[in-house]
Design an enzyme around this catalytic site. Structure first.
Site, PDB file in Angstrom:
ATOM      1  N   SER A  35       0.803  -1.227   0.000  1.00 45.25           N
ATOM      2  CA  SER A  35       0.000   0.000   0.000  1.00 45.25           C
ATOM      3  C   SER A  35       0.832   1.272   0.000  1.00 45.25           C
ATOM      4  O   SER A  35       0.319   2.346  -0.316  1.00 45.25           O
ATOM      5  CB  SER A  35      -0.947   0.023   1.203  1.00 45.25           C
ATOM      6  OG  SER A  35      -0.221  -0.030   2.413  1.00 45.25           O
ATOM      7  N   ASP A 325      -3.776   8.190   7.594  1.00 46.88           N
ATOM      8  CA  ASP A 325      -4.597   7.292   8.406  1.00 46.88           C
ATOM      9  C   ASP A 325      -3.679   6.589   9.402  1.00 46.88           C
ATOM     10  O   ASP A 325      -2.505   6.947   9.526  1.00 46.88           O
ATOM     11  CB  ASP A 325      -5.415   6.324   7.533  1.00 46.88           C
ATOM     12  CG  ASP A 325      -4.568   5.328   6.743  1.00 46.88           C
ATOM     13  OD1 ASP A 325      -3.386   5.150   7.079  1.00 46.88           O
ATOM     14  OD2 ASP A 325      -5.100   4.715   5.794  1.00 46.88           O
ATOM     15  N   HIS A 328      -0.692   4.929   7.219  1.00 41.12           N
ATOM     16  CA  HIS A 328      -0.093   5.469   5.994  1.00 41.12           C
ATOM     17  C   HIS A 328       0.211   6.963   6.104  1.00 41.12           C
ATOM     18  O   HIS A 328      -0.587   7.718   6.662  1.00 41.12           O
ATOM     19  CB  HIS A 328      -1.032   5.244   4.804  1.00 41.12           C
ATOM     20  CG  HIS A 328      -1.393   3.813   4.599  1.00 41.12           C
ATOM     21  ND1 HIS A 328      -2.570   3.265   5.071  1.00 41.12           N
ATOM     22  CD2 HIS A 328      -0.721   2.807   3.989  1.00 41.12           C
ATOM     23  CE1 HIS A 328      -2.601   1.970   4.758  1.00 41.12           C
ATOM     24  NE2 HIS A 328      -1.493   1.672   4.100  1.00 41.12           N
TER      25      HIS A 328
END
Length: 350
Positions: A35, A325, A328
């Protein structure tokens, strides 16, 4: 015998592609990982690990939620732009792009994946071996589009960005029992290093010669790990940070070994630990304010679907935050980290 003509529009696209390839020192950026660099591949597979909804992407050009786990662009996007290529790297599985888009940059990464196939299984995402299979498919498409010789030159001269590893520890080893029952943490690290070596050698055999291989950041300082740190609540989890340092040391030794063994390869080990530690512990030096919690929601545990558009607690200015978040970084942090590494990359790969 039938004669085949290329339409003017097709010719124009090919010429633009060739001009951009000829003009750039690095003709394309090719991305593998999780990610930290997934630009939207997970939108097109059946998984919960998605970020194609608001407020993700709210600071992305056009305010679009592309599937990037960020409020805006990723470090790989900034690296592409710094090389004079496109400002965003398209996801390979996105049907709105085609080989003309991918000729100067493509992303095979999948949020939630890891070196270990069992890590990809946790959320049903793309395993690392499948990312390599997509790369092989891409090579065939590129050869059909530009011809074998030009395609081979792009493959050889491109910069390969690899960013992966955190999920193997936080999503898999320390969360689920299987790997812990099979391996000590030292044995598991050795297991991951073996997979990493096979992966890098696979890329080499497929033509890659320029690589930026990213280690793991101080993962104990992620907001999610702070809030679940029972020994010292809301402080960085020291054991996870120590593990990151240890694992990065192993990755660096692997890179040194492969640079010595593989003829013509140049792998830069992009160790993010120190720069991220600096940003987290001294955010003010980087024009940031808050590093212990994230912008989205309470900033303590929300990511993915928990970080939804209806959460009234989400911050109004993500540029004040290190993290978007609970897992991340924000776009601003991504740019700081990308700029930090580009100083080295531009001297190594040109």
């Amino acid at each position: 015998m039938a004669t085949h003509y290329l339409s003017p529009s097709i010719l124009c696209i090919i010429l633009i592609t060739l001009v951009s390839i000829a003009g750039a020192k690095v003709p394309a950026i090719i991305v593998f990982g999780d990610s930290s660099v997934d630009s939207g591949n997970n939108n097109f597979i059946s998984t919960m690990a998605r970020a194609n909804f608001e407020p993700y992407g709210r600071d992305f050009p056009g305010g679009r939620a592309t599937g990037r786990f960020c409020n805006g662009r990723l470090s790989s996007d900034f690296t592409s732009e710094a090389y004079g290529l496109k400002p965003t790297i398209p996801a390979y599985l996105d049907p709105s792009y085609n080989i003309s888009d991918f000729a100067t940059g493509v992303c095979f990464a999948s949020a939630g994946t890891g070196y270990d196939n069992s890590t990809a299984d946790v959320l049903g995402v793309i395993p690392l071996w499948k990312e390599v299979e997509y790369f092989k498919e891409y090579q065939g498409n590129l050869s059909a589009y530009l011809g074998h010789r030009r395609a081979a030159k792009i493959i050889r001269e491109s910069l390969y960005l690899v960013s992966i590893g955190t999920n193997d520890f936080l999503e898999n080893y320390y969360t689920l029992p299987d790997r812990r029952s099979q391996f000590s943490i030292t044995q598991y690290q050795d297991f991951l290093i073996e997979i990493a070596e096979v992966f890098l050698k696979d890329l080499y055999r497929l033509g890659a010669r320029k690589m930026s291989f990213t280690g793991i950041s101080p993962m104990g300082c992620l907001p999610l790990e702070r809030v679940t740190n029972l020994d010292d609540p809301f402080s960085c989890a020291r054991s996870y940070n120590d593990l990151a340092v240890d694992f990065n040391g192993r990755l660096k030794r692997l890179v040194t070994k492969l640079n010595r063994e593989l003829t013509g390869i140049k792998i830069y080990f992009a160790n993010p630990y120190d720069i991220m530690w600096d940003i987290v512990t001294k955010p003010n030096l980087y024009g940031l304010e808050i590093s212990s919690s994230a912008c989205c929601g309470t900033g303590l545990f929300e990511m993915g679907f928990l970080c939804g558009q209806d959460n009234p607690l989400t911050c109004s200015d993500a540029n004040k935050f290190v993290f978007w978040d609970a897992f991340h970084p924000t776009e601003k942090t991504n740019q700081i980290v990308s700029d930090h590494f580009f100083k080295h990359l531009k001297n190594l790969f040109h």
